[in-house]
Motif scaffolding. Structure first.
Motif, PDB file in Angstrom:
ATOM      1  N   VAL B 254      21.280  18.211  23.624  1.00  0.00           N
ATOM      2  CA  VAL B 254      22.550  18.187  24.352  1.00  0.00           C
ATOM      3  C   VAL B 254      22.278  18.159  25.854  1.00  0.00           C
ATOM      4  CG1 VAL B 254      24.782  19.356  24.643  1.00  0.00           C
ATOM      5  CG2 VAL B 254      23.518  19.633  22.511  1.00  0.00           C
ATOM      6  N   ARG B 255      23.037  17.360  26.579  1.00  0.00           N
ATOM      7  CA  ARG B 255      22.950  17.429  28.033  1.00  0.00           C
ATOM      8  C   ARG B 255      24.315  17.770  28.607  1.00  0.00           C
ATOM      9  NH1 ARG B 255      20.801  12.452  30.908  1.00  0.00           N
ATOM     10  NH2 ARG B 255      18.786  13.300  30.310  1.00  0.00           N
ATOM     11  N   LEU B 256      24.338  18.826  29.442  1.00  0.00           N
ATOM     12  CA  LEU B 256      25.605  19.264  30.030  1.00  0.00           C
ATOM     13  C   LEU B 256      25.646  18.883  31.504  1.00  0.00           C
ATOM     14  CD1 LEU B 256      25.804  22.927  28.622  1.00  0.00           C
ATOM     15  CD2 LEU B 256      26.640  20.830  27.612  1.00  0.00           C
ATOM     16  N   ASN B 257      26.650  18.097  31.876  1.00  0.00           N
ATOM     17  CA  ASN B 257      26.862  17.793  33.292  1.00  0.00           C
ATOM     18  C   ASN B 257      27.752  18.867  33.924  1.00  0.00           C
ATOM     19  OD1 ASN B 257      25.219  15.623  33.151  1.00  0.00           O
ATOM     20  ND2 ASN B 257      26.825  14.072  33.364  1.00  0.00           N
ATOM     21  N   GLN B 258      28.066  18.676  35.201  1.00  0.00           N
ATOM     22  CA  GLN B 258      28.796  19.698  35.969  1.00  0.00           C
ATOM     23  C   GLN B 258      30.049  20.229  35.276  1.00  0.00           C
ATOM     24  OE1 GLN B 258      29.865  18.936  40.045  1.00  0.00           O
ATOM     25  NE2 GLN B 258      27.851  18.027  40.431  1.00  0.00           N
ATOM     26  N   THR B 259      30.208  21.530  35.329  1.00  0.00           N
ATOM     27  CA  THR B 259      31.384  22.260  34.815  1.00  0.00           C
ATOM     28  C   THR B 259      31.745  21.935  33.362  1.00  0.00           C
ATOM     29  OG1 THR B 259      32.996  20.656  35.616  1.00  0.00           O
ATOM     30  CG2 THR B 259      32.450  22.458  37.112  1.00  0.00           C
ATOM     31  N   SER B 260      30.834  21.334  32.640  1.00  0.00           N
ATOM     32  CA  SER B 260      31.147  21.066  31.228  1.00  0.00           C
ATOM     33  C   SER B 260      30.868  22.337  30.416  1.00  0.00           C
ATOM     34  CB  SER B 260      30.323  19.901  30.697  1.00  0.00           C
ATOM     35  OG  SER B 260      28.947  20.215  30.747  1.00  0.00           O
ATOM     36  N   LYS B 261      31.521  22.403  29.249  1.00  0.00           N
ATOM     37  CA  LYS B 261      31.364  23.573  28.380  1.00  0.00           C
ATOM     38  C   LYS B 261      30.999  23.108  26.980  1.00  0.00           C
ATOM     39  CE  LYS B 261      34.481  27.089  30.258  1.00  0.00           C
ATOM     40  NZ  LYS B 261      34.992  26.546  31.519  1.00  0.00           N
ATOM     41  N   PHE B 262      29.971  23.724  26.434  1.00  0.00           N
ATOM     42  CA  PHE B 262      29.538  23.356  25.089  1.00  0.00           C
ATOM     43  C   PHE B 262      29.459  24.621  24.235  1.00  0.00           C
ATOM     44  CE2 PHE B 262      25.919  22.703  22.083  1.00  0.00           C
ATOM     45  CZ  PHE B 262      26.478  21.684  21.328  1.00  0.00           C
ATOM     46  N   LYS B 263      30.108  24.552  23.071  1.00  0.00           N
ATOM     47  CA  LYS B 263      29.971  25.680  22.141  1.00  0.00           C
ATOM     48  C   LYS B 263      29.423  25.159  20.830  1.00  0.00           C
ATOM     49  CE  LYS B 263      33.490  28.133  20.308  1.00  0.00           C
ATOM     50  NZ  LYS B 263      34.525  29.161  20.420  1.00  0.00           N
ATOM     51  N   SER B 264      28.398  25.819  20.336  1.00  0.00           N
ATOM     52  CA  SER B 264      27.819  25.433  19.055  1.00  0.00           C
ATOM     53  C   SER B 264      27.856  26.636  18.126  1.00  0.00           C
ATOM     54  CB  SER B 264      26.373  24.970  19.285  1.00  0.00           C
ATOM     55  OG  SER B 264      25.624  25.094  18.110  1.00  0.00           O
ATOM     56  N   VAL B 265      28.363  26.449  16.919  1.00  0.00           N
ATOM     57  CA  VAL B 265      28.266  27.494  15.904  1.00  0.00           C
ATOM     58  C   VAL B 265      27.601  26.862  14.689  1.00  0.00           C
ATOM     59  CG1 VAL B 265      29.464  29.215  14.516  1.00  0.00           C
ATOM     60  CG2 VAL B 265      30.412  28.555  16.731  1.00  0.00           C
ATOM     61  N   SER B 266      26.406  27.315  14.377  1.00  0.00           N
ATOM     62  CA  SER B 266      25.701  26.717  13.243  1.00  0.00           C
ATOM     63  C   SER B 266      25.694  27.689  12.072  1.00  0.00           C
ATOM     64  CB  SER B 266      24.272  26.357  13.639  1.00  0.00           C
ATOM     65  OG  SER B 266      23.527  27.531  13.877  1.00  0.00           O
ATOM     66  N   ALA B 267      25.717  27.114  10.887  1.00  0.00           N
ATOM     67  CA  ALA B 267      25.670  27.945   9.680  1.00  0.00           C
ATOM     68  C   ALA B 267      24.675  27.321   8.711  1.00  0.00           C
ATOM     69  CB  ALA B 267      27.050  28.036   9.042  1.00  0.00           C
ATOM     70  N   ASP B 268      23.653  28.077   8.373  1.00  0.00           N
ATOM     71  CA  ASP B 268      22.683  27.606   7.387  1.00  0.00           C
ATOM     72  C   ASP B 268      22.797  28.451   6.137  1.00  0.00           C
ATOM     73  OD1 ASP B 268      20.806  25.430   8.463  1.00  0.00           O
ATOM     74  OD2 ASP B 268      21.029  26.789  10.156  1.00  0.00           O
ATOM     75  N   LEU B 269      23.297  27.827   5.073  1.00  0.00           N
ATOM     76  CA  LEU B 269      23.491  28.555   3.815  1.00  0.00           C
ATOM     77  C   LEU B 269      22.608  27.991   2.704  1.00  0.00           C
ATOM     78  CD1 LEU B 269      27.401  28.748   3.925  1.00  0.00           C
ATOM     79  CD2 LEU B 269      25.776  30.469   4.672  1.00  0.00           C
ATOM     80  N   GLY B 270      22.308  26.697   2.778  1.00  0.00           N
ATOM     81  CA  GLY B 270      21.570  26.051   1.687  1.00  0.00           C
ATOM     82  C   GLY B 270      20.154  25.685   2.084  1.00  0.00           C
ATOM     83  N   GLY B 271      19.527  24.835   1.219  1.00  0.00           N
ATOM     84  CA  GLY B 271      18.207  24.297   1.519  1.00  0.00           C
ATOM     85  C   GLY B 271      17.067  25.185   1.084  1.00  0.00           C
ATOM     86  N   LYS B 272      15.885  24.564   1.008  1.00  0.00           N
ATOM     87  CA  LYS B 272      14.664  25.295   0.622  1.00  0.00           C
ATOM     88  C   LYS B 272      13.873  25.613   1.876  1.00  0.00           C
ATOM     89  CE  LYS B 272      10.424  24.436  -2.081  1.00  0.00           C
ATOM     90  NZ  LYS B 272      10.589  25.389  -3.194  1.00  0.00           N
ATOM     91  N   LEU B 273      13.684  24.577   2.696  1.00  0.00           N
ATOM     92  CA  LEU B 273      12.965  24.769   3.957  1.00  0.00           C
ATOM     93  C   LEU B 273      13.774  24.090   5.058  1.00  0.00           C
ATOM     94  CD1 LEU B 273       9.208  24.486   4.640  1.00  0.00           C
ATOM     95  CD2 LEU B 273      10.825  23.323   6.121  1.00  0.00           C
ATOM     96  N   ILE B 274      14.186  24.888   6.019  1.00  0.00           N
ATOM     97  CA  ILE B 274      15.081  24.383   7.065  1.00  0.00           C
ATOM     98  C   ILE B 274      14.453  24.634   8.423  1.00  0.00           C
ATOM     99  CG2 ILE B 274      17.376  24.594   8.127  1.00  0.00           C
ATOM    100  CD1 ILE B 274      17.455  23.711   5.162  1.00  0.00           C
ATOM    101  N   ARG B 275      14.423  23.609   9.241  1.00  0.00           N
ATOM    102  CA  ARG B 275      13.998  23.805  10.629  1.00  0.00           C
ATOM    103  C   ARG B 275      15.053  23.140  11.517  1.00  0.00           C
ATOM    104  NH1 ARG B 275       9.598  24.839  14.198  1.00  0.00           N
ATOM    105  NH2 ARG B 275      10.198  23.920  16.185  1.00  0.00           N
ATOM    106  N   ASN B 276      15.688  23.937  12.361  1.00  0.00           N
ATOM    107  CA  ASN B 276      16.667  23.392  13.301  1.00  0.00           C
ATOM    108  C   ASN B 276      16.128  23.496  14.716  1.00  0.00           C
ATOM    109  OD1 ASN B 276      18.801  22.997  11.333  1.00  0.00           O
ATOM    110  ND2 ASN B 276      18.956  25.238  11.289  1.00  0.00           N
ATOM    111  N   ASN B 277      16.191  22.398  15.431  1.00  0.00           N
ATOM    112  CA  ASN B 277      15.848  22.408  16.852  1.00  0.00           C
ATOM    113  C   ASN B 277      17.135  22.182  17.622  1.00  0.00           C
ATOM    114  OD1 ASN B 277      12.906  22.318  16.356  1.00  0.00           O
ATOM    115  ND2 ASN B 277      13.376  20.272  15.583  1.00  0.00           N
ATOM    116  N   LEU B 278      17.471  23.132  18.473  1.00  0.00           N
ATOM    117  CA  LEU B 278      18.676  22.957  19.298  1.00  0.00           C
ATOM    118  C   LEU B 278      18.220  23.054  20.754  1.00  0.00           C
ATOM    119  CD1 LEU B 278      21.751  22.822  19.718  1.00  0.00           C
ATOM    120  CD2 LEU B 278      21.867  25.275  19.272  1.00  0.00           C
ATOM    121  N   ASN B 279      18.290  21.944  21.440  1.00  0.00           N
ATOM    122  CA  ASN B 279      17.782  21.895  22.814  1.00  0.00           C
ATOM    123  C   ASN B 279      18.899  21.553  23.775  1.00  0.00           C
ATOM    124  OD1 ASN B 279      15.141  22.305  21.778  1.00  0.00           O
ATOM    125  ND2 ASN B 279      15.032  20.115  21.324  1.00  0.00           N
ATOM    126  N   ILE B 280      19.155  22.460  24.707  1.00  0.00           N
ATOM    127  CA  ILE B 280      20.261  22.252  25.631  1.00  0.00           C
ATOM    128  C   ILE B 280      19.712  22.069  27.037  1.00  0.00           C
ATOM    129  CG2 ILE B 280      22.479  23.136  26.446  1.00  0.00           C
ATOM    130  CD1 ILE B 280      22.416  23.064  23.430  1.00  0.00           C
TER     131      ILE B 280
END
Lengths: 247, 444
Positions: B254-280
């Motif tokens: 994600v790239r945030l420019n001036q005065t922008s607002k970002f909200k992320s809500v992640s939910a991991d319930l399933g899967g066997k092997l999960i890798r999440n990369n969240l880069n802001i």
């Protein structure tokens, strides 16, 4: 028959003997006060009666309406009509106060063979009672005790008591940390909830709340034993002279 | 359904050539060369299976992904199970503007009609390859240079969601991007891609769902690139409810420019092997982000959340709050890095990770890391892992609440604040149901 009958109760916490032979009998309609210095075993007695894990009776017996209380789980004691107002009520993130009280209330109703109260009807009950104990209704939508002031926590305990309608309310220092006005509100509320059908065991360090809630009996607990029992005047003596002469 | 197989790097190359020859007709040259570069880069990098001294992959072993033979579907049909699954999901086209992808391919039949807002595009990438908005931004944020899975996604992606919101536009209806994996005889791999651009002073809500029709084994390697222009506002709700045998690598840049607002809500319930990369990349003054996440694991599930926030501008804020409930022999990791660059004064940043362990065999790892090069900043963090609060449990029991119910109230309550941070009512109640389902299975 006594509502609560404690006979020669000895108890330990973490292997340390705290109660060393307590005898106490409470009948319906009565108010008893237990006073004592810090560390005398007042809170231990309250927790033990409510069934807190880790608090072990090593000798003696406790009968509640004739039933052996010490063998029962905390939830069964509550369903039989026992209520503990906590000195330091626990904060529970993510659980709303009204949902928490409703869960407890419905389990008591189920125990009595009454149907559960749906959220809408329960909302009316809690609204009415919140007004009575002087807690703003919006507080009941907040998470249990989270960001509550000292006074709000005490009132939240009384709100629970008013809805559960217990036979015996053990109030563990309901006056601690309150200013004069809040103390009067809390005391008046206790008076209002006390009837001929139920009983109150008020655990306190100070006499001042007893000016409002007048006890039938006052017990002085020192080093795990009740060393003196008297009427309300005993509380005044303690206030004037301190606990030193009983130690 | 037709498919080609992939296992070692060599076979990835031959499958790549095969895929290009079969599917690149009509695709613009920039895309062909981006794919080719990414494939080359993937071959150079290889899978990050070597973990010694590799902090990025310290907690997660992807050997099984690297050595598995995943087939790459290059066409798919719409089975009735897909419709059924979407109905079960409770996702209604009425509540959402819906984009559905089956094994990575756009399904017009399951998706909503195009939105009639001037200059606004909510549709499949495959129909927008020639758009300047795509060619000028795809692959510019997601880093294929250092990340093998991103390189692999860029090389192999067939389709995905393209959301382009012009300036001064509020999209009222939440957009729901659903990546659904269907049942296959063999293990398959999908590489779904998402490209989002929220124009100046515009706002939207995006739900990104990763799920499957059956309990099968597959790899889902998703990459999302999200650009927020000045003054824009995006809520991004990511839901991962894959099959219990699935591998999922999800990267969100994600790239945030001036005065922008970002909200992320992640939910991991399933899967066997999960890798999440969240880069802001907090790249504009007064920009802010809230990154919340929950994970509920049981069995031998493994969930690794790797979050990096780069404050490259002053007066920027970030709040991170991840909570997990772990049962059985499951294992989780939260690796949160916060970078505050030298000129980024007055940054206010806080990170928190809390875990509730329902089993003594479960393992929760937390690794915060801070690189602070500015001197006038606020930066805090907290982490904890533990069992149910015994005092809280006694409090509930003392009110007559049965022990099982008391425990489940406390467990559910532990993650309530994360669920409550969802601002979209329809999605929130859907998430609540899924969480309740999973917890009731765990507490049986």
């Amino acid at each position: 028959m006594s509502l609560l009958h404690i006979d020669n109760l000895h108890a330990s916490v973490d292997g340390k003997n705290i109660l060393k032979g307590v005898n106490l009998s409470i009948r319906r309609g009565e108010v008893h006060a237990i006073m004592g210095p810090n560390g005398s075993g007042k809170s231990t007695l309250a927790y033990l009666l409510a069934g807190k894990p880790g608090y072990k009776a090593t000798q003696g017996s406790v009968l509640f309406e004739g039933h052996d209380l010490l063998t029962l789980s905390p939830e069964k004691r509550a369903r039989m009509g026992m209520f503990l107002s906590f000195q330091h009520p626990v904060e529970i993130p993510g659980v709303r106060l009204d949902q928490f009280i409703r869960a407890g209330f419905n389990s008591l109703r189920q125990h009595r063979g009454e149907p559960e109260l749906d959220p809408l009807k329960f909302d009316r009950v809690i609204k009415k009672n919140a007004g009575m104990v002087g807690l703003h209704q919006s507080m009941t939508k907040r998470f249990v005790n989270m960001d509550f002031s000292g006074g709000e926590k005490k009132k939240s305990e009384l709100l629970q008591m008013s809805i559960m309608e217990p036979l015996l309310s053990i109030l563990d220092e309901p006056d601690s940390g309150l200013d004069v006005d809040a103390l009067r509100d809390v005391a008046n509320c206790i008076k209002q909830l006390h009837t001929f059908e139920n009983a109150v065991l008020l655990v306190t360090h100070y006499q001042r709340i007893l000016n409002y809630v007048v006890p039938d009996q006052v017990h002085i607990l020192v080093d795990g034993r009740i060393v003196r029992t008297g009427n309300k005047d005993l509380a005044h003596d303690v206030e004037a002279d301190g606990y030193d002469k009983y130690e | 359904m037709t498919q080609i197989s992939c296992s070692s790097n060599d076979s990835y190359r031959s499958r790549f050539e095969n895929l290009i020859s079969k599917s690149s007709q009509g695709q613009p040259n920039w895309l062909k060369s981006l794919r080719e570069q990414s494939m080359n880069r993937f071959e150079t990098l290889g899978f990050p299976t070597e973990r010694k001294g590799n902090e990025e992959w310290k907690y997660t072993d992807i050997k099984n992904i690297a050595t598995s033979d995943f087939l790459v579907p290059y066409e798919t049909t719409l089975p009735s199970s897909a419709k059924k699954r979407l109905r079960q999901q409770g996702f209604d086209k009425q509540d959402f503007h819906q984009l559905v992808f089956l094994d990575g391919f756009y399904s017009a039949e399951l998706s909503s009609e195009a939105l009639q807002i001037k200059g606004c595009i909510i549709g499949p990438l495959s129909q927008a390859w020639r758009s300047h908005a795509v060619s000028s931004s795809l692959g510019t944020l997601a880093n294929s240079e250092d990340h093998a899975f991103t390189a692999l996604n860029t090389a192999f992606t067939r389709d995905g969601a393209f959301i382009h919101i012009p300036a001064n536009t509020k999209i009222e209806k939440p957009i729901n991007i659903i990546f659904l994996t269907l049942e296959w005889q063999d293990k398959i791999a999908t590489h779904p891609r998402t490209l989002v651009n929220v124009g100046k002073n515009s706002s939207a809500i995006i739900v990104e769902t990763h799920c499957s029709t059956e309990e099968t084994k597959y790899l889902s390697n998703a990459v999302s690139e999200i650009f927020l222009e000045d003054g824009s506002h995006l809520d991004h709700y990511r839901l991962q409810i894959h099959s219990k045998d699935a591998y999922h690598i999800g990267t969100t840049q994600v790239r945030l420019n001036q005065t922008s607002k970002f909200k992320s809500v992640s939910a991991d319930l399933g899967g066997k092997l999960i890798r999440n990369n969240l880069n802001i990349d907090v790249a504009g003054e007064n920009a802010s982000c809230i990154l919340n996440g929950l994970y509920i694991t049981n069995g031998t599930q493994h969930v690794d959340n790797h979050v990096t926030i780069d404050h490259s501008q002053p007066y920027t804020n970030s709040r991170e709050h991840f909570k997990g409930i772990l049962g059985d022999k499951s294992k989780t990791a939260f690796q949160g890095s916060i970078i505050i660059r030298a000129n980024s004064q007055k940054v206010d940043s806080h990170q928190e990770n809390k875990n509730l362990l329902l089993s003594s065999d479960a393992e929760a790892n937390t690794k915060p890391a801070f690189w602070i090069y500015a001197d006038d900043v606020k930066c805090g963090h907290g982490a904890s892992s533990g069992e149910l609060d015994k005092d809280a449990l006694f409090y509930l029991l003392s009110r007559g609440i049965p022990e099982k119910e008391a425990q489940s109230m406390l467990i559910k309550g532990f993650i309530t604040e994360i669920i409550e941070s969802v601002d979209c009512h329809t999605y929130k109640s859907h998430l609540e149901d899924l969480v309740k389902d999973k917890l009731s299975k765990m507490c049986e």
